[in-house]
Design an enzyme around this catalytic site. Structure first.
Site, mmCIF file in Angstrom:
data_model
loop_
_atom_site.group_PDB
_atom_site.id
_atom_site.type_symbol
_atom_site.label_atom_id
_atom_site.label_comp_id
_atom_site.label_asym_id
_atom_site.label_seq_id
_atom_site.Cartn_x
_atom_site.Cartn_y
_atom_site.Cartn_z
ATOM 1 C CD GLU A 1 -41.061 -22.300 43.121
ATOM 2 O OE1 GLU A 1 -40.258 -22.463 44.054
ATOM 3 O OE2 GLU A 1 -41.858 -21.340 43.072
ATOM 4 N N GLY B 1 -38.791 -21.452 53.905
ATOM 5 C CA GLY B 1 -39.976 -21.113 54.707
ATOM 6 C C GLY B 1 -40.147 -22.073 55.879
ATOM 7 C CD GLU C 1 -47.466 -14.119 50.746
ATOM 8 O OE1 GLU C 1 -47.801 -14.768 49.749
ATOM 9 O OE2 GLU C 1 -48.292 -13.682 51.575
#
Ligand code: NAD
Length: 505
Positions: free
Chosen positions: A393, A241, A258
């Site tokens: 993550e 991103g 997103e």
């Protein structure tokens, strides 16, 4: 739905589709190995700047001189509903392609496809509501029109974890607004997008309105850099991103990002603990834990922690790990070998920070799992807030537990990461629920449920989880521009109207 059979199939060739013409030859193709079997199931052409340029040209022509943006919203809605019907009619095949290539359980893939059809129908309904505003309060001869227009040519970049579903969180909304599109699916899961684009043509959507370029990040990068693309809607990792954000600067295109997440399940002592335990296990094992709103952090009140962790452990050990195409499977195969290795590394990493492995993470010996990328879901207690397992993550079935004693401590822990996509609260106390929901820095908060929201609810992230919203009315509006038209009727007498504020800087 009928039960898909587990058979070895010939590798599919997946090419680009530009203005309804399929390109199926190229110098370079990417082998896609099924995560469950390690067999090559598809070969994906490696598109680059030439294919992206051709696809963008087709979308540009369809937007600038084609029928789609000028069509009545009722007509566009008709096409979108037809696509939804074709998705339903081809649901078995779409679900099988996504399960085989992503490694998710077939039952999850079937849910995705049902959800995808619903999104096309919802976007059709939103198309019918497309409207601007008027303002007449600036003098009797003034009329202000706020026109809502399609943003133009959009580039849609899709990840591998929900191939058909995330495509359907973007494309029908863009089409509803009157945009034309170039879709770039993940190189790991391109087959369902390929079939969907064919179904869109079958529904009668004019050539060039939806184009497909397959390939890896090189195609995504070219799409993001293109000066002829007006908006890029990207779903993927926060690292990519950031690259998309930089590459989009050339023509200042609009962006919707997103990105990653690191949700926490916050379990208070007054929760329905049985319900919460089931939700916590679902939250970390749903879609193999490869879900942006996956819940890899369990924050539990110290007074109920021991009992609660025991129940979660018992439930995690009962999760059936198996082949993605087996209907009994609850946890399938992770996307590829390097990812599995990375996910497992969080378990050993947690131990270095004092974490205590309660269950899972061990190699699986079941012969049926052969060469696939499988692991048992893992539960780790006493996770420190500065450990990588708490901060990064994971994108796999690994749950770390941290105890808290006050609500403000729980809020601090939940918010103490770079991400802000989603969190879950388990409590039966309304004051607790509302106070904590307001204090959480995330685009979504689930209460006494998890990974559970209809398409009417806007979805997106705070902080490093992204920019913009998908779905809901806000998601539709992302694909539109507003144009203010100021009109004076009557004759101007020697001067322009005097206002306190001229509206131009
Ligand atoms: P990724 O970032 O590796 O890839 C996503 C897409 O971007 C792929 O199509 C890829 O080919 C393309 N890409 C790669 N490099 C690019 C570049 N330089 N420019 C443009 N495009 C490029 O992500 P992934 O591994 O496919 O997906 C997993 C990630 O996606 C996780 O971080 C997950 O949290 C996130 N995700 C977020 C949401 C959300 O809605 N917030 C939903 C699903 C997944």
């Amino acid at each position: 739905m009928s039960t898909p059979t587990i058979t070895k199939t010939e590798a599919r060739l997946i090419g680009h589709i530009i203005a309804d013409q399929e390109a199926n030859r190229a110098d370079e193709a990417i082998d896609r190995r099924a995560p469950g079997t390690d067999e090559v199931v598809s070969q994906v052409l490696a598109g680059g700047s030439a294919e992206v340029a051709a696809a963008v040209r087709a979308a540009r022509t369809a937007f600038d001189s084609g029928a789609w943006p000028k069509m009545s919203v009722a007509e566009r809605a008709l096409y979108l509903n037809r696509v939804a019907d074709l998705i339903d009619a081809n649901a078995d095949q779409l679900a099988r392609l996504d399960a085989e290539e992503s490694g998710k359980p077939i039952t999850t893939a079937e849910g995705d496809i049902g959800g995808a059809a619903g999104l096309w129908r919802y976007a059709a309904a939103l198309a019918l509501t497309m409207k601007g505003q008027t303002f007449t309060g600036n003098g009797p001869d003034y009329t202000g029109l706020v026109l809502r227009e399609p943003v133009g040519v959009v580039g849609l970049i899709i990840p591998w974890n929900f191939p058909a579903l995330i495509l359907s969180q973007k494309l029908p909304f863009a089409l509803a607004a009157g945009c034309t599109a170039v879709v770039k699916p993940s190189e790991f899961t391109s087959s369902s997008a390929h079939l969907l684009v064919k179904l869109i043509a079958q529904a009668g959507v004019p050539a060039g309105v939806v184009n497909l370029v397959v390939g890896d990040g090189r195609a995504g990068q070219a799409l993001t850099e293109s000066d002829d693309v007006d908006l890029v809607s990207f779903t993927g990792s926060t690292a990519t991103g950031r690259r998309v954000l930089a590459a989009a600067a050339g023509n200042m295109k609009k962006l919707s990002l997103e990105l990653g997440g690191k949700a926490a399940n916050i379990v208070f002592a007054d929760a329905d603990l049985e319900d919460a335990a089931a939700g916590v296990v679902h939250g970390v094992t749903f879609n193999n834990g490869e879900c942006c709103v996956s819940q890899p952090r369990l924050l539990v009140h110290a007074s109920v922690a021991d009992e609660f962790i025991q129940e979660v452990s018992r439930r995690m050990q009962r999760v059936r790990v198996g082949q993605p195409l087996d209907r009994e499977t609850q946890l399938g195969a992770l996307i590829h070998a390097p990812h599995l290795k990375r996910v497992k590394s969080f378990i050993s990493g947690a131990q270095e920070y004092g974490g205590d492995v309660i269950t899972g993470g061990q190699p699986l010996s079941d012969a049926a799992l052969g060469k696939g990328q499988f692991m048992a879901p893992a539960l780790i207690d006493r996770v420190a807030a500065d450990a990588p397992i708490f901060q990064e993550e994971i994108f796999g079935p690994v749950l770390g537990v941290t105890r808290f004693t006050t609500a403000s401590e729980a809020i601090g822990l939940a918010n103490g990461v770079q991400y802000g996509l989603a969190n879950t609260i388990w409590s039966k106390n309304t004051d607790t629920v509302l106070d904590v929901a307001k204090a959480l820095k995330s685009g979504t908060v689930y209460v006494n449920t998890t990974i559970d929201a209809p398409p009417q609810m806007p979805f997106g992230g705070y902080k490093a989880s992204g920019i913009g919203r998908e779905m809901g009315e806000a998601g539709f509006e992302e694909f539109t521009e507003l144009k203010s038209v100021s009109i004076r009727t009557g004759k101007r007498v020697n001067s322009f109207p005097q206002t306190d504020w001229e509206g131009v800087a």
